[in-house]
Write a protein that holds these residues in place. Structure first.
Motif, PDB file in Angstrom:
ATOM      1  N   GLN A  36      24.443   7.065  24.100  1.00  0.00           N
ATOM      2  CA  GLN A  36      23.089   6.801  23.605  1.00  0.00           C
ATOM      3  C   GLN A  36      22.054   6.748  24.716  1.00  0.00           C
ATOM      4  O   GLN A  36      20.882   6.468  24.467  1.00  0.00           O
ATOM      5  CB  GLN A  36      23.080   5.489  22.808  1.00  0.00           C
ATOM      6  CG  GLN A  36      23.887   5.606  21.525  1.00  0.00           C
ATOM      7  CD  GLN A  36      24.081   4.251  20.875  1.00  0.00           C
ATOM      8  OE1 GLN A  36      24.630   3.342  21.478  1.00  0.00           O
ATOM      9  NE2 GLN A  36      23.624   4.129  19.633  1.00  0.00           N
ATOM     10  N   ALA A  37      22.506   6.982  25.939  1.00  0.00           N
ATOM     11  CA  ALA A  37      21.570   7.060  27.061  1.00  0.00           C
ATOM     12  C   ALA A  37      22.121   8.079  28.041  1.00  0.00           C
ATOM     13  O   ALA A  37      23.329   8.303  28.116  1.00  0.00           O
ATOM     14  CB  ALA A  37      21.420   5.704  27.738  1.00  0.00           C
ATOM     15  N   THR A  38      21.197   8.700  28.772  1.00  0.00           N
ATOM     16  CA  THR A  38      21.622   9.727  29.714  1.00  0.00           C
ATOM     17  C   THR A  38      21.758   9.183  31.128  1.00  0.00           C
ATOM     18  O   THR A  38      22.553   9.664  31.918  1.00  0.00           O
ATOM     19  CB  THR A  38      20.583  10.870  29.742  1.00  0.00           C
ATOM     20  OG1 THR A  38      19.287  10.281  29.876  1.00  0.00           O
ATOM     21  CG2 THR A  38      20.651  11.686  28.473  1.00  0.00           C
ATOM     22  N   GLU A  39      20.970   8.161  31.442  1.00  0.00           N
ATOM     23  CA  GLU A  39      20.931   7.700  32.820  1.00  0.00           C
ATOM     24  C   GLU A  39      20.576   6.219  32.899  1.00  0.00           C
ATOM     25  O   GLU A  39      19.744   5.735  32.129  1.00  0.00           O
ATOM     26  CB  GLU A  39      19.882   8.523  33.585  1.00  0.00           C
ATOM     27  CG  GLU A  39      20.147   8.600  35.053  1.00  0.00           C
ATOM     28  CD  GLU A  39      19.065   9.385  35.797  1.00  0.00           C
ATOM     29  OE1 GLU A  39      17.933   9.461  35.313  1.00  0.00           O
ATOM     30  OE2 GLU A  39      19.397   9.876  36.892  1.00  0.00           O
ATOM     31  N   VAL A  40      21.229   5.545  33.836  1.00  0.00           N
ATOM     32  CA  VAL A  40      20.916   4.134  34.068  1.00  0.00           C
ATOM     33  C   VAL A  40      20.360   3.988  35.482  1.00  0.00           C
ATOM     34  O   VAL A  40      21.014   4.349  36.461  1.00  0.00           O
ATOM     35  CB  VAL A  40      22.175   3.250  33.898  1.00  0.00           C
ATOM     36  CG1 VAL A  40      21.863   1.801  34.276  1.00  0.00           C
ATOM     37  CG2 VAL A  40      22.697   3.335  32.468  1.00  0.00           C
ATOM     38  N   VAL A  41      19.123   3.496  35.570  1.00  0.00           N
ATOM     39  CA  VAL A  41      18.446   3.361  36.858  1.00  0.00           C
ATOM     40  C   VAL A  41      18.289   1.875  37.191  1.00  0.00           C
ATOM     41  O   VAL A  41      17.674   1.126  36.436  1.00  0.00           O
ATOM     42  CB  VAL A  41      17.048   4.023  36.816  1.00  0.00           C
ATOM     43  CG1 VAL A  41      16.412   4.007  38.196  1.00  0.00           C
ATOM     44  CG2 VAL A  41      17.134   5.443  36.266  1.00  0.00           C
ATOM     45  N   ALA A  42      18.873   1.464  38.313  1.00  0.00           N
ATOM     46  CA  ALA A  42      18.766   0.063  38.747  1.00  0.00           C
ATOM     47  C   ALA A  42      17.574  -0.075  39.684  1.00  0.00           C
ATOM     48  O   ALA A  42      17.433   0.689  40.632  1.00  0.00           O
ATOM     49  CB  ALA A  42      20.042  -0.368  39.464  1.00  0.00           C
ATOM     50  N   VAL A  43      16.701  -1.043  39.410  1.00  0.00           N
ATOM     51  CA  VAL A  43      15.486  -1.198  40.207  1.00  0.00           C
ATOM     52  C   VAL A  43      15.397  -2.622  40.757  1.00  0.00           C
ATOM     53  O   VAL A  43      15.569  -3.588  40.009  1.00  0.00           O
ATOM     54  CB  VAL A  43      14.231  -0.909  39.350  1.00  0.00           C
ATOM     55  CG1 VAL A  43      12.973  -1.040  40.192  1.00  0.00           C
ATOM     56  CG2 VAL A  43      14.321   0.475  38.721  1.00  0.00           C
ATOM     57  N   ALA A  44      15.143  -2.710  42.051  1.00  0.00           N
ATOM     58  CA  ALA A  44      14.976  -4.028  42.671  1.00  0.00           C
ATOM     59  C   ALA A  44      13.661  -4.060  43.423  1.00  0.00           C
ATOM     60  O   ALA A  44      13.243  -3.062  44.022  1.00  0.00           O
ATOM     61  CB  ALA A  44      16.121  -4.336  43.612  1.00  0.00           C
ATOM     62  N   ILE A  45      13.028  -5.212  43.419  1.00  0.00           N
ATOM     63  CA  ILE A  45      11.841  -5.432  44.232  1.00  0.00           C
ATOM     64  C   ILE A  45      12.227  -6.471  45.270  1.00  0.00           C
ATOM     65  O   ILE A  45      12.722  -7.542  44.916  1.00  0.00           O
ATOM     66  CB  ILE A  45      10.668  -5.929  43.374  1.00  0.00           C
ATOM     67  CG1 ILE A  45      10.225  -4.799  42.435  1.00  0.00           C
ATOM     68  CG2 ILE A  45       9.488  -6.350  44.243  1.00  0.00           C
ATOM     69  CD1 ILE A  45      10.375  -5.065  41.011  1.00  0.00           C
ATOM     70  N   GLY A  46      12.037  -6.158  46.536  1.00  0.00           N
ATOM     71  CA  GLY A  46      12.426  -7.111  47.569  1.00  0.00           C
ATOM     72  C   GLY A  46      12.541  -6.435  48.917  1.00  0.00           C
ATOM     73  O   GLY A  46      12.213  -5.258  49.068  1.00  0.00           O
ATOM     74  N   PRO A  47      13.012  -7.189  49.916  1.00  0.00           N
ATOM     75  CA  PRO A  47      13.140  -6.642  51.266  1.00  0.00           C
ATOM     76  C   PRO A  47      14.342  -5.688  51.367  1.00  0.00           C
ATOM     77  O   PRO A  47      15.120  -5.546  50.418  1.00  0.00           O
ATOM     78  CB  PRO A  47      13.353  -7.875  52.133  1.00  0.00           C
ATOM     79  CG  PRO A  47      13.921  -8.901  51.210  1.00  0.00           C
ATOM     80  CD  PRO A  47      13.370  -8.605  49.855  1.00  0.00           C
ATOM     81  N   ASP A  48      14.499  -5.046  52.541  1.00  0.00           N
ATOM     82  CA  ASP A  48      15.559  -4.065  52.761  1.00  0.00           C
ATOM     83  C   ASP A  48      16.961  -4.545  52.393  1.00  0.00           C
ATOM     84  O   ASP A  48      17.775  -3.770  51.898  1.00  0.00           O
ATOM     85  CB  ASP A  48      15.565  -3.648  54.244  1.00  0.00           C
ATOM     86  CG  ASP A  48      14.907  -2.290  54.415  1.00  0.00           C
ATOM     87  OD1 ASP A  48      14.975  -1.495  53.457  1.00  0.00           O
ATOM     88  OD2 ASP A  48      14.314  -2.035  55.488  1.00  0.00           O
ATOM     89  N   GLU A  49      17.227  -5.832  52.638  1.00  0.00           N
ATOM     90  CA  GLU A  49      18.592  -6.356  52.401  1.00  0.00           C
ATOM     91  C   GLU A  49      19.023  -6.196  50.951  1.00  0.00           C
ATOM     92  O   GLU A  49      20.213  -6.234  50.640  1.00  0.00           O
ATOM     93  CB  GLU A  49      18.674  -7.852  52.733  1.00  0.00           C
ATOM     94  CG  GLU A  49      18.402  -8.237  54.174  1.00  0.00           C
ATOM     95  CD  GLU A  49      16.920  -8.400  54.451  1.00  0.00           C
ATOM     96  OE1 GLU A  49      16.367  -9.441  54.078  1.00  0.00           O
ATOM     97  OE2 GLU A  49      16.309  -7.472  55.030  1.00  0.00           O
ATOM     98  N   VAL A  50      18.052  -6.031  50.047  1.00  0.00           N
ATOM     99  CA  VAL A  50      18.369  -5.918  48.628  1.00  0.00           C
ATOM    100  C   VAL A  50      19.195  -4.656  48.344  1.00  0.00           C
ATOM    101  O   VAL A  50      19.832  -4.523  47.303  1.00  0.00           O
ATOM    102  CB  VAL A  50      17.055  -5.942  47.806  1.00  0.00           C
ATOM    103  CG1 VAL A  50      17.324  -5.830  46.329  1.00  0.00           C
ATOM    104  CG2 VAL A  50      16.297  -7.213  48.095  1.00  0.00           C
ATOM    105  N   GLN A  51      19.197  -3.735  49.316  1.00  0.00           N
ATOM    106  CA  GLN A  51      20.001  -2.515  49.155  1.00  0.00           C
ATOM    107  C   GLN A  51      21.476  -2.856  48.915  1.00  0.00           C
ATOM    108  O   GLN A  51      22.171  -2.135  48.205  1.00  0.00           O
ATOM    109  CB  GLN A  51      19.868  -1.633  50.396  1.00  0.00           C
ATOM    110  CG  GLN A  51      18.455  -1.114  50.557  1.00  0.00           C
ATOM    111  CD  GLN A  51      18.372   0.174  51.351  1.00  0.00           C
ATOM    112  OE1 GLN A  51      19.357   0.886  51.495  1.00  0.00           O
ATOM    113  NE2 GLN A  51      17.191   0.474  51.869  1.00  0.00           N
TER     114      GLN A  51
END
Ligand SMILES: Cc1cc2nc3c(=O)[nH]c(=O)nc-3n(C[C@@H](O)[C@H](O)[C@H](O)COP(=O)(O)OP(=O)(O)OC[C@H]3O[C@@H](n4cnc5c(N)ncnc54)[C@H](O)[C@@H]3O)c2cc1C
Ligand SMILES: Cc1cc2nc3c(=O)[nH]c(=O)nc-3n(C[C@H](O)[C@H](O)[C@H](O)COP(=O)(O)OP(=O)(O)OC[C@H]3O[C@@H](n4cnc5c(N)ncnc54)[C@H](O)[C@@H]3O)c2cc1C
Lengths: 249, 314
Positions: A54-69
């Motif tokens: 029921q979905a083609t793609e899941v995109v994870a989004v974070a707001i924060g400093p580099d360490e959030v990678q």
């Protein structure tokens, strides 16, 4: 349909945080950080929807400093297709988080956004509802069951009086409660695979968002501690003690 | 002259317990007038209860069919219109207020203070973070409407004895149709309400089954207590989710809280910090619950609880 999942880096739920003696905040040096547990649940739900076709793609989004990678890599290892880091060193209030997420949603043509019902550090519990308002789309907070059919979501939510079911037209924002699902464990090969998945880095300026913080934190203090109480040895003593304290008659 | 507008929680028939605590909190802002907005259908009975609260000057009633169920997407545009001219807009930090107020704040273009627990000055407030392991004092600009949810366990319910003016109002807000109410399944029982009960008995994972939870219900009934549970007990399906106490469940402040077979995880303790007397019954002397309990009893709940129930019985 593309699904956006919010990923916030927070102090791991097993850590007992301590307030700094000078009252300037909580001590975060060397403390274990993790994905907000509610965001893991949000991601798991998005993955299941994709796995149901029921979905083609899941995109994870974070707001924060580099360490959030680090947390975004964990999200990719769990199964997200792509990740986006919106780089921001400053503390961001929920309204600005919502504005940034909305900018990503518009850019990406997102059909469903799943966030946590609250982040376990600030416990604000605002971002999803604010995002839905700014997007002028439906919100279903505290979701414990999600069913999609023909661009309509039927969602059960945990409310104080029981379980409420709502029907909303997509696009929409859903915030996850604890019992929505049990997130899967990450396996070693997934961590390897995640290294090759795309992780894009952008920032607030590129998204056209200028931070507009409203609140000033004047002081952080430890809560008043409850004094350790007494132990009783049996039921008779317990009842006598409670009567003495006036909480049983 | 600053004014406070409270958005009332209700169940369609009666005013909710959250609104009455918001009135007490509103009294701390030093504002000239406290108003309550009731968005409902039908609204008359709820409005009458709101008008009877001491300290309330006016009750604004928005009665329209769309307000029969508390849908945030439908209520928010109406509340945003009502908020014009107010310095404070507050609601209870229960699932009603937590769902609605951030949406209203965003429509007004402002932020929100969640779980406001004390008023330090007209624009400074305390709120808990990290599951209550830290308390921050936040300052909000004086020229911006303050939107906040009120941590209801931090404020007593307002007394009756008021006789506020009741005013029917209508707003020209355009209401969306993208969000539709389907159903509400509320557990029907005659036990006291968990969020306002003076006594609460809670059970944890140690109960082991829904059937064994009868031990807890029976003890609670004996002392007129509401029943709560740990997350583990809810996850295991022993009891419904609306009984969960803690960081992500209900925050309560009863005079007596009994934690039975509950270990005392920080997320659970957040929900009971303001209880006057905490009793712990646990077979593990090292359980963290004993660190916060006022009265502790070490032992097997399957032996202690029936004994306690019998000893308290007529
Ligand atoms: C050093 C420091 C100072 C701070 N100072 C202030 C301050 O002065 N004023 C203030 O209001 N706050 C301050 N904060 C907190 C602020 O930065 C919070 O992160 C912000 O308010 C969001 O609140 P929340 O995470 O509790 O939101 P919630 O609304 O509880 O979050 C719900 C959901 O939104 C999504 N989400 C939230 N944040 C993000 C994110 N960054 N990236 C991706 N998804 C996200 C997640 O899905 C999350 O589960 C400070 C934080 C730090 C670390
Ligand atoms: C993001 C997040 C949010 C959470 N939110 C909440 C929340 O809101 N509320 C909440 O409660 N939890 C919450 N939790 C879960 C919390 O961390 C604990 O897992 C949970 O509270 C444990 O429940 P429990 O005490 O019933 O179970 P356990 O920790 O398993 O404890 C059972 C206890 O029973 C005792 N016991 C066993 N048998 C007996 C017997 N026969 N007689 C007497 N004692 C016995 C044991 O010694 C033990 O101490 C949350 C967790 C996370 C990660």
């Amino acid at each position: 349909m593309k699904i956006l999942v919010g990923v916030k880096r927070v102090v791991d739920y097993n850590v007992r945080v301590r307030v700094k003696p000078d009252g300037s905040g909580v001590a975060l040096d060397g403390v274990k950080m993790s994905i907000n547990p509610f965001d893991e649940i949000a991601l798991e739900e998005a993955l299941r929807i994709r796995e149901h076709g029921q979905a083609t793609e899941v995109v994870a989004v974070a707001i924060g400093p580099d360490e959030v990678q680090t947390q975004l890599r964990s999200a990719l290892a769990m199964g997200a297709d792509r990740a986006i880091l919106v780089k921001c060193e400053a503390a961001v209030e929920p309204r600005d988080v919502a504005r940034a997420l909305l900018a990503v949603i518009k850019q990406e043509g997102i059909g469903l956004a799943i966030l946590g019902k609250q982040a376990i550090d600030d416990d604000a519990g605002q971002t999803g509802q604010m995002l839905a308002a700014l997007w002028q789309r439906p919100q279903v907070s505290f979701a414990s069951k999600v069913e999609l059919k023909d661009s309509v979501a039927t969602v059960t939510r945990e409310v104080d009086s029981g379980l409420e079911t709502l029907e909303v037209d997509l696009p929409a924002v859903i915030t996850s409660d604890l019992r929505l699902n049990e997130p899967r464990y990450i396996k070693l090969p997934d961590i390897m695979k995640a290294k090759k998945k795309p992780l894009a880095v952008t920032d607030m300026a590129a998204l056209g968002v200028s931070l507009a913080p409203q609140f000033k934190v004047l002081k952080t203090e430890a809560p008043p501690q409850r004094a350790r109480g007494i132990m009783v040895k049996d039921v008779a003593e317990l009842i006598a003690e409670l009567k003495k304290r006036g909480v049983l008659s | 002259m600053s004014r406070v507008l409270i958005i009332a929680d209700h169940d369609g028939a009666h005013l909710g317990g959250g609104a009455t605590r918001c009135v007490t909190a509103a009294g701390k802002f030093g504002a000239a007038e406290i108003h309550i907005a009731v968005l409902a259908s039908p609204a008359a009975a709820i409005a009458a209860e709101a008008a009877a609260l001491a300290g309330v000057a006016k009750v604004l009633v928005v009665e329209r069919a769309e307000n029969a169920h508390p849908l945030a997407a439908v209520l928010a545009p109406q509340v945003a219109k009502l908020a014009a001219g107010y310095e404070y807009l507050i609601g209870p930090s229960n699932t009603f207020g937590k769902d609605l107020l951030p949406r209203v704040a965003a429509l007004l273009g402002v932020g929100q203070v969640s779980d406001l627990m004390s008023v330090e000055g007209p624009h400074t407030f305390k709120r808990p973070i990290y599951a209550g392991n830290a308390i921050i004092t936040v300052e909000s600009p004086a020229d911006t409407i303050l939107v906040a949810t009120i941590r209801t366990a931090s404020f007593p319910a307002a007394a009756n004895g008021g006789s506020a003016l009741i005013e029917a109002v209508s707003t020209d807000a355009a209401l969306p149709t993208h969000t539709r109410f389907v159903s509400l399944s509320a557990a029907k029982n005659d036990r006291p309400d968990l969020q306002s009960a003076a006594r609460v008995v809670s059970g944890g994972r140690a109960l082991g089954s829904a059937d064994n939870f009868k031990l807890i219900y029976t003890l609670a009934a004996r002392i007129g207590a509401a029943v709560g549970a740990s997350r583990a007990a809810v996850d295991a399906g022993y009891v419904p989710s609306d009984m969960q106490v803690g960081q992500t469940g209900k925050i309560i402040a009863p005079a007596l809280y009994m934690a039975i077979g509950i270990s005392g995880a920080i997320q659970h303790l957040t929900g009971i910090k303001d209880a006057r007397t905490i009793v712990a019954i646990n077979k593990d002397a090292e359980a963290p619950i004993f660190e916060v309990a006022d009265v502790g009893l070490i032992g097997d709940l399957f032996k202690i609880v029936p004994e306690l129930t019998a000893a308290l019985g007529g």
